[in-house]
Scaffold this motif. Structure first.
Motif, PDB file in Angstrom:
ATOM      1  N   PRO A   1      -4.281   7.651  -4.099  1.00 44.09           N
ATOM      2  CA  PRO A   1      -4.221   9.022  -3.553  1.00 44.09           C
ATOM      3  C   PRO A   1      -3.797   8.995  -2.085  1.00 44.09           C
ATOM      4  O   PRO A   1      -4.135   8.051  -1.362  1.00 44.09           O
ATOM      5  CB  PRO A   1      -5.666   9.520  -3.700  1.00 44.09           C
ATOM      6  N   LYS A   2      -3.060  10.022  -1.669  1.00 42.01           N
ATOM      7  CA  LYS A   2      -2.500  10.033  -0.318  1.00 42.01           C
ATOM      8  C   LYS A   2      -3.534   9.830   0.782  1.00 42.01           C
ATOM      9  O   LYS A   2      -3.310   9.018   1.694  1.00 42.01           O
ATOM     10  CB  LYS A   2      -1.702  11.316  -0.078  1.00 42.01           C
ATOM     11  N   PRO A   3      -4.682  10.526   0.771  1.00 39.31           N
ATOM     12  CA  PRO A   3      -5.670  10.308   1.840  1.00 39.31           C
ATOM     13  C   PRO A   3      -6.149   8.858   1.901  1.00 39.31           C
ATOM     14  O   PRO A   3      -6.314   8.297   2.985  1.00 39.31           O
ATOM     15  CB  PRO A   3      -6.818  11.254   1.463  1.00 39.31           C
ATOM     16  N   LEU A   4      -6.345   8.241   0.720  1.00 37.54           N
ATOM     17  CA  LEU A   4      -6.799   6.851   0.677  1.00 37.54           C
ATOM     18  C   LEU A   4      -5.694   5.918   1.153  1.00 37.54           C
ATOM     19  O   LEU A   4      -5.960   4.967   1.907  1.00 37.54           O
ATOM     20  CB  LEU A   4      -7.222   6.489  -0.752  1.00 37.54           C
ATOM     21  N   TYR A   5      -4.474   6.167   0.717  1.00 42.60           N
ATOM     22  CA  TYR A   5      -3.315   5.361   1.148  1.00 42.60           C
ATOM     23  C   TYR A   5      -3.176   5.383   2.662  1.00 42.60           C
ATOM     24  O   TYR A   5      -3.038   4.339   3.311  1.00 42.60           O
ATOM     25  CB  TYR A   5      -2.062   5.864   0.432  1.00 42.60           C
TER      26      TYR A   5
ATOM     27  N   VAL B   1       0.833  -1.209   0.000  1.00 40.18           N
ATOM     28  CA  VAL B   1       0.000   0.000   0.000  1.00 40.18           C
ATOM     29  C   VAL B   1       0.865   1.256   0.000  1.00 40.18           C
ATOM     30  O   VAL B   1       0.568   2.226  -0.709  1.00 40.18           O
ATOM     31  CB  VAL B   1      -0.967   0.000   1.205  1.00 40.18           C
ATOM     32  N   ARG B   2       1.969   1.241   0.767  1.00 36.50           N
ATOM     33  CA  ARG B   2       2.885   2.392   0.751  1.00 36.50           C
ATOM     34  C   ARG B   2       3.481   2.578  -0.641  1.00 36.50           C
ATOM     35  O   ARG B   2       3.538   3.701  -1.148  1.00 36.50           O
ATOM     36  CB  ARG B   2       4.033   2.207   1.757  1.00 36.50           C
ATOM     37  N   ASP B   3       3.912   1.497  -1.251  1.00 37.36           N
ATOM     38  CA  ASP B   3       4.436   1.576  -2.619  1.00 37.36           C
ATOM     39  C   ASP B   3       3.332   1.990  -3.597  1.00 37.36           C
ATOM     40  O   ASP B   3       3.583   2.693  -4.574  1.00 37.36           O
ATOM     41  CB  ASP B   3       5.024   0.234  -3.055  1.00 37.36           C
ATOM     42  N   GLY B   4       2.112   1.526  -3.316  1.00 35.89           N
ATOM     43  CA  GLY B   4       0.982   1.816  -4.190  1.00 35.89           C
ATOM     44  C   GLY B   4       0.644   3.291  -4.255  1.00 35.89           C
ATOM     45  O   GLY B   4       0.066   3.752  -5.245  1.00 35.89           O
ATOM     46  N   HIS B   5       1.018   4.018  -3.219  1.00 37.10           N
ATOM     47  CA  HIS B   5       0.799   5.464  -3.227  1.00 37.10           C
ATOM     48  C   HIS B   5       1.608   6.134  -4.337  1.00 37.10           C
ATOM     49  O   HIS B   5       1.190   7.129  -4.925  1.00 37.10           O
ATOM     50  CB  HIS B   5       1.186   6.045  -1.862  1.00 37.10           C
ATOM     51  N   ARG B   6       2.774   5.521  -4.643  1.00 37.23           N
ATOM     52  CA  ARG B   6       3.636   6.094  -5.673  1.00 37.23           C
ATOM     53  C   ARG B   6       3.407   5.462  -7.038  1.00 37.23           C
ATOM     54  O   ARG B   6       3.479   6.145  -8.058  1.00 37.23           O
ATOM     55  CB  ARG B   6       5.114   5.903  -5.264  1.00 37.23           C
ATOM     56  N   ARG B   7       3.116   4.147  -7.055  1.00 39.53           N
ATOM     57  CA  ARG B   7       3.084   3.439  -8.343  1.00 39.53           C
ATOM     58  C   ARG B   7       1.821   2.630  -8.589  1.00 39.53           C
ATOM     59  O   ARG B   7       1.692   1.994  -9.634  1.00 39.53           O
ATOM     60  CB  ARG B   7       4.294   2.499  -8.432  1.00 39.53           C
ATOM     61  N   GLY B   8       0.908   2.617  -7.645  1.00 37.40           N
ATOM     62  CA  GLY B   8      -0.281   1.786  -7.792  1.00 37.40           C
ATOM     63  C   GLY B   8      -0.017   0.353  -7.344  1.00 37.40           C
ATOM     64  O   GLY B   8       1.127  -0.027  -7.094  1.00 37.40           O
ATOM     65  N   LEU B   9      -1.065  -0.433  -7.235  1.00 35.02           N
ATOM     66  CA  LEU B   9      -0.926  -1.847  -6.863  1.00 35.02           C
ATOM     67  C   LEU B   9      -0.806  -2.687  -8.131  1.00 35.02           C
ATOM     68  O   LEU B   9      -1.473  -2.419  -9.133  1.00 35.02           O
ATOM     69  CB  LEU B   9      -2.135  -2.300  -6.042  1.00 35.02           C
ATOM     70  N   TRP B  10       0.035  -3.719  -8.053  1.00 39.45           N
ATOM     71  CA  TRP B  10       0.289  -4.568  -9.222  1.00 39.45           C
ATOM     72  C   TRP B  10      -0.375  -5.925  -9.012  1.00 39.45           C
ATOM     73  O   TRP B  10       0.062  -6.711  -8.167  1.00 39.45           O
ATOM     74  CB  TRP B  10       1.798  -4.723  -9.409  1.00 39.45           C
TER      75      TRP B  10
END
Length: 204
Positions: free
Chosen positions: A164-168, A144-153
């Motif tokens: 988005p930061k608030p959602l992350y 999830v932390r990585d997903g804030h920058r690159r999305g989930l794979w």
């Protein structure tokens, strides 16, 4: 400390760690690859450790502390796949991969969890269930932390947009609370099984 106050304190601490870790990564002072990688990895680890402290309602018992340390280490181990994919201990090579390495596939977390739960059910192993919960808490927080920058794979289906930061931050704060509910259920089931075993022993 009262459980509710303890949880609120740890949730606030989790938020602070995420904010500081993310801020440091964007700070002009943090430029060297080694410093960036170390800062990010430590943040992942601390977030994982605090997340499990929320899940187990940390009272600093030996078992709980060991579980928190294990969750911290597992959260940091996700990034070892950079070096495995690069087939090199070179940080530059590890950070210059053409695609995301395998441990960053969120589908892998789902598959490992399903496998652990099935094996735990077959073997009737409570330790495997606990291990699956620690693993999930550690790796989901990292993803999830990585997903804030690159999305989930979600291999092989593709990637989501960057979270988005608030959602992350909301997911980071909410996920340990969800796991806490599962952990409470797990503890009740474990206590129930222990009671049944003791009752059976007394009858014998």
């Amino acid at each position: 400390m009262i459980p509710f106050i303890n949880t609120v304190f740890l949730e606030i601490l989790l938020l602070i760690v995420c904010y500081l870790g993310d801020t440091l990564l964007q700070h002009p002072v943090v430029k060297q690859q080694f410093v960036v990688a170390l800062t990010d990895s430590l943040t992942h680890g601390i977030v994982g450790g605090i997340s499990w402290a929320i899940v187990c309602d940390l009272k600093f018992k030996k078992q709980e502390c060991l579980e928190c340390i294990l969750c911290l280490v597992l959260a940091m181990l996700v990034d070892t796949d950079h070096f495995l994919s690069a087939r090199s201990f070179s940080l530059k090579a590890a950070l210059s991969l053409p695609a995301r390495p395998p441990f960053h596939a969120t589908t892998l977390v789902i598959l490992v969890d399903i496998t652990l739960v099935i094996v735990a059910a077959i073997l009737k192993s409570q330790n495997l269930i606990l291990g699956a919960m620690i693993f999930t808490t550690a790796w989901v927080s990292h993803h999830v932390r990585d997903g804030h920058r690159r999305g989930l794979w979600f291999y092989p289906f593709g990637e989501t947009a960057a979270i988005p930061k608030p959602l992350y931050l909301g997911i980071i704060l909410a996920f340990p609370l969800l796991m806490k509910i599962l952990h409470l259920f797990f503890d009740k089931q474990r206590l129930k099984d222990k009671t049944i075993i003791l009752s059976g022993a007394q009858l014998v």
